[in-house]
Design a protein around this motif. Structure first.
Motif, PDB file in Angstrom:
ATOM      1  N   GLY A  15       0.791  -1.214   0.000  1.00  0.00           N
ATOM      2  CA  GLY A  15       0.000   0.000   0.000  1.00  0.00           C
ATOM      3  C   GLY A  15       0.827   1.271   0.000  1.00  0.00           C
ATOM      4  O   GLY A  15       0.293   2.359  -0.237  1.00  0.00           O
ATOM      5  N   GLY A  16       2.115   1.141   0.233  1.00  0.00           N
ATOM      6  CA  GLY A  16       2.999   2.289   0.263  1.00  0.00           C
ATOM      7  C   GLY A  16       3.438   2.730  -1.111  1.00  0.00           C
ATOM      8  O   GLY A  16       3.021   2.174  -2.135  1.00  0.00           O
ATOM      9  N   ARG A  64      -1.475   2.274 -11.125  1.00  0.00           N
ATOM     10  CA  ARG A  64      -0.702   2.375  -9.894  1.00  0.00           C
ATOM     11  C   ARG A  64       0.654   3.052 -10.104  1.00  0.00           C
ATOM     12  O   ARG A  64       1.130   3.767  -9.227  1.00  0.00           O
ATOM     13  CB  ARG A  64      -0.475   0.994  -9.293  1.00  0.00           C
ATOM     14  N   PHE A  65       1.275   2.799 -11.251  1.00  0.00           N
ATOM     15  CA  PHE A  65       2.602   3.347 -11.544  1.00  0.00           C
ATOM     16  C   PHE A  65       2.493   4.449 -12.585  1.00  0.00           C
ATOM     17  O   PHE A  65       1.627   4.406 -13.469  1.00  0.00           O
ATOM     18  CB  PHE A  65       3.531   2.270 -12.091  1.00  0.00           C
ATOM     19  N   THR A  66       3.399   5.413 -12.501  1.00  0.00           N
ATOM     20  CA  THR A  66       3.460   6.491 -13.473  1.00  0.00           C
ATOM     21  C   THR A  66       4.902   6.712 -13.901  1.00  0.00           C
ATOM     22  O   THR A  66       5.766   6.967 -13.058  1.00  0.00           O
ATOM     23  CB  THR A  66       2.904   7.805 -12.902  1.00  0.00           C
ATOM     24  N   ILE A  67       5.145   6.606 -15.190  1.00  0.00           N
ATOM     25  CA  ILE A  67       6.474   6.877 -15.719  1.00  0.00           C
ATOM     26  C   ILE A  67       6.506   8.316 -16.240  1.00  0.00           C
ATOM     27  O   ILE A  67       5.532   8.805 -16.810  1.00  0.00           O
ATOM     28  CB  ILE A  67       6.857   5.879 -16.831  1.00  0.00           C
ATOM     29  N   SER A  82       0.401   2.363  -4.290  1.00  0.00           N
ATOM     30  CA  SER A  82      -0.373   1.158  -3.974  1.00  0.00           C
ATOM     31  C   SER A  82       0.444  -0.101  -4.212  1.00  0.00           C
ATOM     32  O   SER A  82      -0.014  -1.057  -4.840  1.00  0.00           O
ATOM     33  CB  SER A  82      -1.664   1.131  -4.805  1.00  0.00           C
ATOM     34  N   LEU A  83       1.643  -0.105  -3.705  1.00  0.00           N
ATOM     35  CA  LEU A  83       2.553  -1.214  -3.949  1.00  0.00           C
ATOM     36  C   LEU A  83       2.047  -2.511  -3.334  1.00  0.00           C
ATOM     37  O   LEU A  83       1.440  -2.517  -2.262  1.00  0.00           O
ATOM     38  CB  LEU A  83       3.936  -0.888  -3.413  1.00  0.00           C
ATOM     39  N   VAL A 117       8.550  -5.076  -1.141  1.00  0.00           N
ATOM     40  CA  VAL A 117       7.252  -4.725  -0.583  1.00  0.00           C
ATOM     41  C   VAL A 117       6.800  -5.855   0.324  1.00  0.00           C
ATOM     42  O   VAL A 117       6.650  -6.993  -0.125  1.00  0.00           O
ATOM     43  CB  VAL A 117       6.207  -4.480  -1.679  1.00  0.00           C
ATOM     44  N   SER A 118       6.578  -5.550   1.571  1.00  0.00           N
ATOM     45  CA  SER A 118       6.160  -6.548   2.538  1.00  0.00           C
ATOM     46  C   SER A 118       4.668  -6.432   2.804  1.00  0.00           C
ATOM     47  O   SER A 118       4.073  -5.357   2.690  1.00  0.00           O
ATOM     48  CB  SER A 118       6.935  -6.397   3.845  1.00  0.00           C
ATOM     49  N   SER A 119       4.065  -7.539   3.169  1.00  0.00           N
ATOM     50  CA  SER A 119       2.641  -7.566   3.444  1.00  0.00           C
ATOM     51  C   SER A 119       2.335  -7.107   4.855  1.00  0.00           C
ATOM     52  O   SER A 119       3.200  -7.091   5.722  1.00  0.00           O
ATOM     53  CB  SER A 119       2.085  -8.968   3.219  1.00  0.00           C
TER      54      SER A 119
END
Length: 119
Positions: A15-16, A64-67, A82-83, A117-119
């Motif tokens: 979520g980070g 979720r991602f933006t380049i 929103s990782l 990315v951890s849960s």
């Protein structure tokens, strides 16, 4: 000849967000972000053409991602929001592709920056 240096990787909880940067020398033209997790195939994440007007995303990161790129600074960015744990990978910056597509052949590559990315 293009030199690429990635930065901005790190560890976050699900979520980070993280923002990756890729500083380029020379004339990178089309640029892209790729990622590869241990035991998995390399995946094209996003591409952006020389002036930032044509962008492609992998389905897995759309929304979720933006380049983006800063032409004056000759720097590529990947804003990741929103990782998810499945986003964990070594992220590579790449440059110089004739067609600037996710499946294209890129000539120059950075060393990579780790995203966990951890849960």
């Amino acid at each position: 000849q293009v030199l690429l240096v990635e930065s901005g990787g790190g560890s976050v909880q699900a979520g980070g967000s993280l923002r990756l940067s890729c500083a380029a020398s020379g004339r990178p033209g089309c640029m892209a972000w790729f990622r590869q997790a241990p035991g998995k195939e390399r995946e094209g994440v996003a591409t952006i053409n020389y002036d930032g007007r044509i962008i492609n995303y992998a389905d897995s990161v759309k929304g979720r991602f933006t380049i983006s790129r800063d032409i004056a600074k000759n720097t590529l960015y990947l804003q990741m929001n929103s990782l998810k744990p499945e986003d964990s990978a070594l992220y590579y910056c790449a440059a110089w592709s004739q067609w600037c597509q996710l499946e294209a052949d890129f000539r120059y590559w950075g060393q990579g920056t780790q995203v966990t990315v951890s849960s």
